[in-house]
Design a protein around this motif. Sequence first.
Motif, PDB file in Angstrom:
ATOM      1  N   GLY A   1     -24.925 -19.824 -34.321  1.00 12.20           N
ATOM      2  CA  GLY A   1     -24.541 -20.332 -33.004  1.00 12.20           C
ATOM      3  C   GLY A   1     -25.642 -20.090 -32.003  1.00 12.20           C
ATOM      4  N   PRO A   2     -25.483 -20.713 -30.833  1.00 13.72           N
ATOM      5  CA  PRO A   2     -26.560 -20.661 -29.849  1.00 13.72           C
ATOM      6  C   PRO A   2     -26.601 -19.317 -29.116  1.00 13.72           C
ATOM      7  N   GLY A   3     -27.723 -19.066 -28.468  1.00 14.09           N
ATOM      8  CA  GLY A   3     -27.816 -17.943 -27.539  1.00 14.09           C
ATOM      9  C   GLY A   3     -27.998 -16.589 -28.186  1.00 14.09           C
ATOM     10  N   MET A   4     -27.997 -15.590 -27.335  1.00 13.30           N
ATOM     11  CA  MET A   4     -28.216 -14.214 -27.761  1.00 13.30           C
ATOM     12  C   MET A   4     -27.042 -13.359 -27.304  1.00 13.30           C
ATOM     13  N   VAL A   5     -26.906 -12.195 -27.960  1.00 11.06           N
ATOM     14  CA  VAL A   5     -25.805 -11.275 -27.627  1.00 11.06           C
ATOM     15  C   VAL A   5     -26.409  -9.932 -27.233  1.00 11.06           C
ATOM     16  N   MET A   6     -25.871  -9.311 -26.184  1.00 13.92           N
ATOM     17  CA  MET A   6     -26.361  -7.973 -25.796  1.00 13.92           C
ATOM     18  C   MET A   6     -25.852  -6.962 -26.811  1.00 13.92           C
ATOM     19  N   GLN A   7     -26.749  -6.109 -27.288  1.00 16.46           N
ATOM     20  CA  GLN A   7     -26.386  -5.188 -28.369  1.00 16.46           C
ATOM     21  C   GLN A   7     -25.581  -3.987 -27.864  1.00 16.46           C
ATOM     22  N   ALA A   8     -24.769  -3.443 -28.773  1.00 20.63           N
ATOM     23  CA  ALA A   8     -23.851  -2.365 -28.397  1.00 20.63           C
ATOM     24  C   ALA A   8     -24.573  -1.045 -28.099  1.00 20.63           C
ATOM     25  N   GLU A   9     -25.519  -0.655 -28.942  1.00 20.21           N
ATOM     26  CA  GLU A   9     -26.064   0.708 -28.824  1.00 20.21           C
ATOM     27  C   GLU A   9     -26.776   0.988 -27.496  1.00 20.21           C
ATOM     28  N   PRO A  10     -27.723   0.123 -27.085  1.00 24.64           N
ATOM     29  CA  PRO A  10     -28.358   0.430 -25.791  1.00 24.64           C
ATOM     30  C   PRO A  10     -27.354   0.457 -24.638  1.00 24.64           C
ATOM     31  N   LEU A  11     -26.339  -0.403 -24.715  1.00 21.77           N
ATOM     32  CA  LEU A  11     -25.331  -0.402 -23.634  1.00 21.77           C
ATOM     33  C   LEU A  11     -24.483   0.871 -23.698  1.00 21.77           C
TER      34      LEU A  11
ATOM     35  N   MET B   1     -16.104  -4.225 -16.702  1.00 19.20           N
ATOM     36  CA  MET B   1     -17.058  -5.228 -17.176  1.00 19.20           C
ATOM     37  C   MET B   1     -16.805  -6.559 -16.464  1.00 19.20           C
ATOM     38  N   MET B   2     -17.864  -7.145 -15.947  1.00 22.45           N
ATOM     39  CA  MET B   2     -17.742  -8.462 -15.321  1.00 22.45           C
ATOM     40  C   MET B   2     -17.634  -9.499 -16.434  1.00 22.45           C
ATOM     41  N   SER B   3     -16.587 -10.307 -16.394  1.00 23.74           N
ATOM     42  CA  SER B   3     -16.372 -11.256 -17.490  1.00 23.74           C
ATOM     43  C   SER B   3     -15.501 -12.419 -17.030  1.00 23.74           C
ATOM     44  N   PRO B   4     -15.856 -13.657 -17.394  1.00 24.24           N
ATOM     45  CA  PRO B   4     -14.987 -14.782 -17.007  1.00 24.24           C
ATOM     46  C   PRO B   4     -13.630 -14.700 -17.696  1.00 24.24           C
TER      47      PRO B   4
ATOM     48  N   ASP C   1     -21.750  -7.529 -27.318  1.00 20.60           N
ATOM     49  CA  ASP C   1     -21.139  -7.246 -28.623  1.00 20.60           C
ATOM     50  C   ASP C   1     -19.711  -6.713 -28.424  1.00 20.60           C
ATOM     51  N   GLU C   2     -18.761  -7.375 -29.057  1.00 17.41           N
ATOM     52  CA  GLU C   2     -17.345  -7.080 -28.831  1.00 17.41           C
ATOM     53  C   GLU C   2     -16.984  -5.617 -29.142  1.00 17.41           C
ATOM     54  N   ARG C   3     -17.706  -4.993 -30.088  1.00 15.94           N
ATOM     55  CA  ARG C   3     -17.382  -3.604 -30.437  1.00 15.94           C
ATOM     56  C   ARG C   3     -17.639  -2.658 -29.267  1.00 15.94           C
ATOM     57  N   LEU C   4     -18.647  -2.975 -28.465  1.00 15.51           N
ATOM     58  CA  LEU C   4     -18.903  -2.165 -27.263  1.00 15.51           C
ATOM     59  C   LEU C   4     -17.772  -2.373 -26.264  1.00 15.51           C
ATOM     60  N   VAL C   5     -17.345  -3.635 -26.137  1.00 19.34           N
ATOM     61  CA  VAL C   5     -16.293  -3.956 -25.154  1.00 19.34           C
ATOM     62  C   VAL C   5     -15.015  -3.208 -25.510  1.00 19.34           C
ATOM     63  N   THR C   6     -14.612  -3.262 -26.785  1.00 24.40           N
ATOM     64  CA  THR C   6     -13.335  -2.627 -27.149  1.00 24.40           C
ATOM     65  C   THR C   6     -13.424  -1.104 -27.119  1.00 24.40           C
ATOM     66  N   SER C   7     -14.618  -0.541 -27.306  1.00 27.14           N
ATOM     67  CA  SER C   7     -14.665   0.929 -27.361  1.00 27.14           C
ATOM     68  C   SER C   7     -15.048   1.581 -26.025  1.00 27.14           C
ATOM     69  N   ALA C   8     -15.702   0.856 -25.126  1.00 22.32           N
ATOM     70  CA  ALA C   8     -16.210   1.549 -23.930  1.00 22.32           C
ATOM     71  C   ALA C   8     -15.756   0.951 -22.600  1.00 22.32           C
ATOM     72  N   VAL C   9     -15.130  -0.224 -22.621  1.00 25.65           N
ATOM     73  CA  VAL C   9     -14.774  -0.876 -21.348  1.00 25.65           C
ATOM     74  C   VAL C   9     -13.301  -0.640 -21.025  1.00 25.65           C
TER      75      VAL C   9
END
Length: 249
Positions: free
Chosen positions: A57-67, A86-89, A119-127
């Motif tokens: 798929g198109p585009g890039m995803v921000m990685q979990a570890e640095p975040l 987290m800012m999110s539409p 990365d969804e794993r960051l969202v579910t574990s840290a947001v």
Amino acid sequence: MKIEVITLFPELVEVVTRHGMPRVAVEQNALELSCRNPRDFAQNKWRKIDERPFGGGPGMVMQAEPLAQTIEAAKAGIGSEAKVLMMSPQGERMDQRWFERLSKESGLIVLCGRYEGIDERLVTSAVDVELSLGDFVLSGGELAAMVLIDGIARLLPGVLGHAESAGQDSFSSNGLLDHPHYSRPEVWRGQAVPEILMSGDHAKLARWRLKRALGRTWLRRPDLLDKLELDATQQSLLREFVAELKEGT
Ligand code: SAH
């Protein structure tokens, strides 16, 4: 209140405290804003923190570890109990109630996405909460974060000049839109200000303002009125407004 913003564009977000109420809030030590760049926690010498999406798929995803590491550093700075927003539409729509609620927190961490998102794993574990500016897609969370910071800053104790000023604003505690405002000159291009404003009769003025606030809300945002239980005075003022409107006065 301390706000830590996690963003690839710190210089963009920092602008919000250069003007207006957020600036006043910082000068009065009611608000402390700092930005952290996840690139400082990149796992490679290129400071790259985005990768191609699994599955294609198109585009890039921000990685979990640095975040994750940026969030940990922010929490070490302002306290581990600070909420991560987290800012999110796809999040809950920000409104005045959200700003009021969040203005009572002592610290907030605001995470701004870029590219296709995070990365969804960051969202579910840290947001803790996802918040949206509206039903549209922006290229990054920074503008949404700046809106949030401005909205919160003006509610912090001591920031607005008049304590009651935020109380009469649209969407504040009375649930109505604000009444119209007028200033000098008394007559501008043939239009005079409503006479009552010049009368000095405070009780009448308060009634007039409430009537206008009720009327505007009825005309423009009837959905807000549906949520309120108007008392007898408010009901009769609104009836007066509607009757006057029909008479064309
Ligand atoms: N692919 C995502 C959009 C990514 S836009 C989707 O369709 O849901 C990139 C980033 O911009 C998001 O991670 C978010 O942080 C921010 N953003 C975009 N629109 C936003 C909105 N309406 N409110 C808050 N943040 C938004």
